[in-house]
Motif scaffolding. Structure first.
Motif, PDB file in Angstrom:
ATOM      1  N   THR A 143      25.201  34.630 -53.388  1.00  0.00           N
ATOM      2  CA  THR A 143      26.233  33.641 -53.721  1.00  0.00           C
ATOM      3  C   THR A 143      25.592  32.383 -54.307  1.00  0.00           C
ATOM      4  O   THR A 143      24.378  32.187 -54.173  1.00  0.00           O
ATOM      5  CB  THR A 143      27.041  33.262 -52.461  1.00  0.00           C
ATOM      6  N   PRO A 144      26.385  31.494 -54.924  1.00  0.00           N
ATOM      7  CA  PRO A 144      25.830  30.262 -55.492  1.00  0.00           C
ATOM      8  C   PRO A 144      25.364  29.255 -54.439  1.00  0.00           C
ATOM      9  O   PRO A 144      24.686  28.288 -54.759  1.00  0.00           O
ATOM     10  CB  PRO A 144      26.994  29.659 -56.290  1.00  0.00           C
ATOM     11  N   TRP A 145      25.746  29.485 -53.191  1.00  0.00           N
ATOM     12  CA  TRP A 145      25.363  28.596 -52.103  1.00  0.00           C
ATOM     13  C   TRP A 145      24.888  29.435 -50.929  1.00  0.00           C
ATOM     14  O   TRP A 145      25.401  30.522 -50.678  1.00  0.00           O
ATOM     15  CB  TRP A 145      26.546  27.722 -51.662  1.00  0.00           C
ATOM     16  N   VAL A 146      23.911  28.901 -50.196  1.00  0.00           N
ATOM     17  CA  VAL A 146      23.420  29.514 -48.972  1.00  0.00           C
ATOM     18  C   VAL A 146      23.517  28.423 -47.908  1.00  0.00           C
ATOM     19  O   VAL A 146      23.105  27.292 -48.153  1.00  0.00           O
ATOM     20  CB  VAL A 146      21.967  30.004 -49.123  1.00  0.00           C
ATOM     21  N   ASP A 175      30.985  40.774 -44.869  1.00  0.00           N
ATOM     22  CA  ASP A 175      30.960  41.824 -45.886  1.00  0.00           C
ATOM     23  C   ASP A 175      30.554  43.159 -45.281  1.00  0.00           C
ATOM     24  O   ASP A 175      30.144  43.243 -44.125  1.00  0.00           O
ATOM     25  CB  ASP A 175      30.116  41.420 -47.099  1.00  0.00           C
ATOM     26  N   ASP A 176      30.677  44.209 -46.075  1.00  0.00           N
ATOM     27  CA  ASP A 176      30.411  45.572 -45.621  1.00  0.00           C
ATOM     28  C   ASP A 176      28.929  45.867 -45.434  1.00  0.00           C
ATOM     29  O   ASP A 176      28.565  46.965 -45.018  1.00  0.00           O
ATOM     30  CB  ASP A 176      31.053  46.590 -46.570  1.00  0.00           C
ATOM     31  N   GLU A 177      28.061  44.874 -45.702  1.00  0.00           N
ATOM     32  CA  GLU A 177      26.630  45.047 -45.470  1.00  0.00           C
ATOM     33  C   GLU A 177      26.129  44.178 -44.315  1.00  0.00           C
ATOM     34  O   GLU A 177      24.933  44.053 -44.098  1.00  0.00           O
ATOM     35  CB  GLU A 177      25.856  44.741 -46.757  1.00  0.00           C
ATOM     36  N   GLY A 178      27.076  43.519 -43.616  1.00  0.00           N
ATOM     37  CA  GLY A 178      26.708  42.739 -42.441  1.00  0.00           C
ATOM     38  C   GLY A 178      26.467  41.260 -42.678  1.00  0.00           C
ATOM     39  O   GLY A 178      26.099  40.539 -41.757  1.00  0.00           O
ATOM     40  N   ILE A 199      27.574  37.343 -43.423  1.00  0.00           N
ATOM     41  CA  ILE A 199      28.678  36.438 -43.127  1.00  0.00           C
ATOM     42  C   ILE A 199      28.758  35.429 -44.267  1.00  0.00           C
ATOM     43  O   ILE A 199      27.746  34.886 -44.713  1.00  0.00           O
ATOM     44  CB  ILE A 199      28.455  35.699 -41.787  1.00  0.00           C
ATOM     45  N   LEU A 200      29.972  35.197 -44.748  1.00  0.00           N
ATOM     46  CA  LEU A 200      30.205  34.244 -45.830  1.00  0.00           C
ATOM     47  C   LEU A 200      31.198  33.180 -45.364  1.00  0.00           C
ATOM     48  O   LEU A 200      32.142  33.485 -44.634  1.00  0.00           O
ATOM     49  CB  LEU A 200      30.764  34.944 -47.063  1.00  0.00           C
ATOM     50  N   VAL A 228      31.761  29.344 -52.236  1.00  0.00           N
ATOM     51  CA  VAL A 228      31.477  30.393 -51.260  1.00  0.00           C
ATOM     52  C   VAL A 228      29.974  30.374 -51.014  1.00  0.00           C
ATOM     53  O   VAL A 228      29.181  30.172 -51.941  1.00  0.00           O
ATOM     54  CB  VAL A 228      31.961  31.792 -51.717  1.00  0.00           C
ATOM     55  N   ALA A 229      29.612  30.558 -49.741  1.00  0.00           N
ATOM     56  CA  ALA A 229      28.205  30.525 -49.358  1.00  0.00           C
ATOM     57  C   ALA A 229      27.931  31.650 -48.383  1.00  0.00           C
ATOM     58  O   ALA A 229      28.745  31.937 -47.501  1.00  0.00           O
ATOM     59  CB  ALA A 229      27.867  29.180 -48.713  1.00  0.00           C
TER      60      ALA A 229
END
Length: 190
Positions: free
Chosen positions: A84-87, A116-119, A121-122, A132-133
């Protein structure tokens, strides 16, 4: 944007942009990607120089197509995004309250939380300037300590500060960029 950058843009308005040379990785590290890193698809070398990191963070913006860039004087350097553009980092303050800080050290106020489906968190800020981060993976335990998760770990609620509870919503990783309007690899769009 720094004044020196604005002055450079005014003086040299037609400097070509570049892609592939700068990456924001999944953990919020800025990385330089030389020709070899780009050719091999590697993340490149982390930037450690504090003044340069500050300059990048102050001049990091989004264009009208959802491509993120660093305005380096008159040249626009498009950023490859690890996700994502932010962490963000999830911090427990000394008084026990929670805070989210983005990779530039700025506060991030979420209005939504997703798994998300890979675990991953956003957190999403859906205010006038939506962001969104992805949560830094080192903070997943802190997140879990403040969440009530269903067995699928994709639903439940997150106990944010001041008694606010945010519903945990599932999302497919493949849908995140289009849902939040950003381009993960501007080089592919050039």
């Amino acid at each position: 944007m720094d004044d020196i950058v604005k002055q450079a843009l005014a003086k040299w308005p037609n400097v070509p942009s570049c892609t592939g040379w700068l990456m924001l990785d999944r953990r919020g590290n800025w990385r330089m990607r030389d020709d070899a890193a780009q050719a091999s698809g590697s993340s490149g070398v982390p930037i450690r120089h504090e003044a340069l990191l500050g300059f990048i963070n102050r001049n990091y913006e989004r264009d009208e197509r959802g491509q993120w860039f660093f305005q380096n004087g008159p040249q626009r350097v498009y950023v490859e995004l690890g996700y994502t553009p932010w962490v963000v980092r999830l911090i427990v303050e000394p008084d026990g309250t929670l805070a989210l800080k983005d990779q530039a050290g700025n506060d991030f106020e979420p209005s939504a939380v997703l798994a998300d489906d890979e675990g991953a968190i956003l957190f999403a800020d859906t205010s006038a300037q939506p962001r969104v981060a992805v949560l830094h993976d080192h903070d997943l335990e802190v997140f879990a300590d403040h969440a009530a998760l269903a067995e699928d770990s994709l639903s439940g609620e997150f106990h944010w500060k001041d008694g606010v509870k945010l519903s945990l919503e599932p999302v497919r990783r493949a849908d995140v960029a289009s849902r939040f309007g950003f381009v993960p690899s501007p080089a592919a769009n050039a």
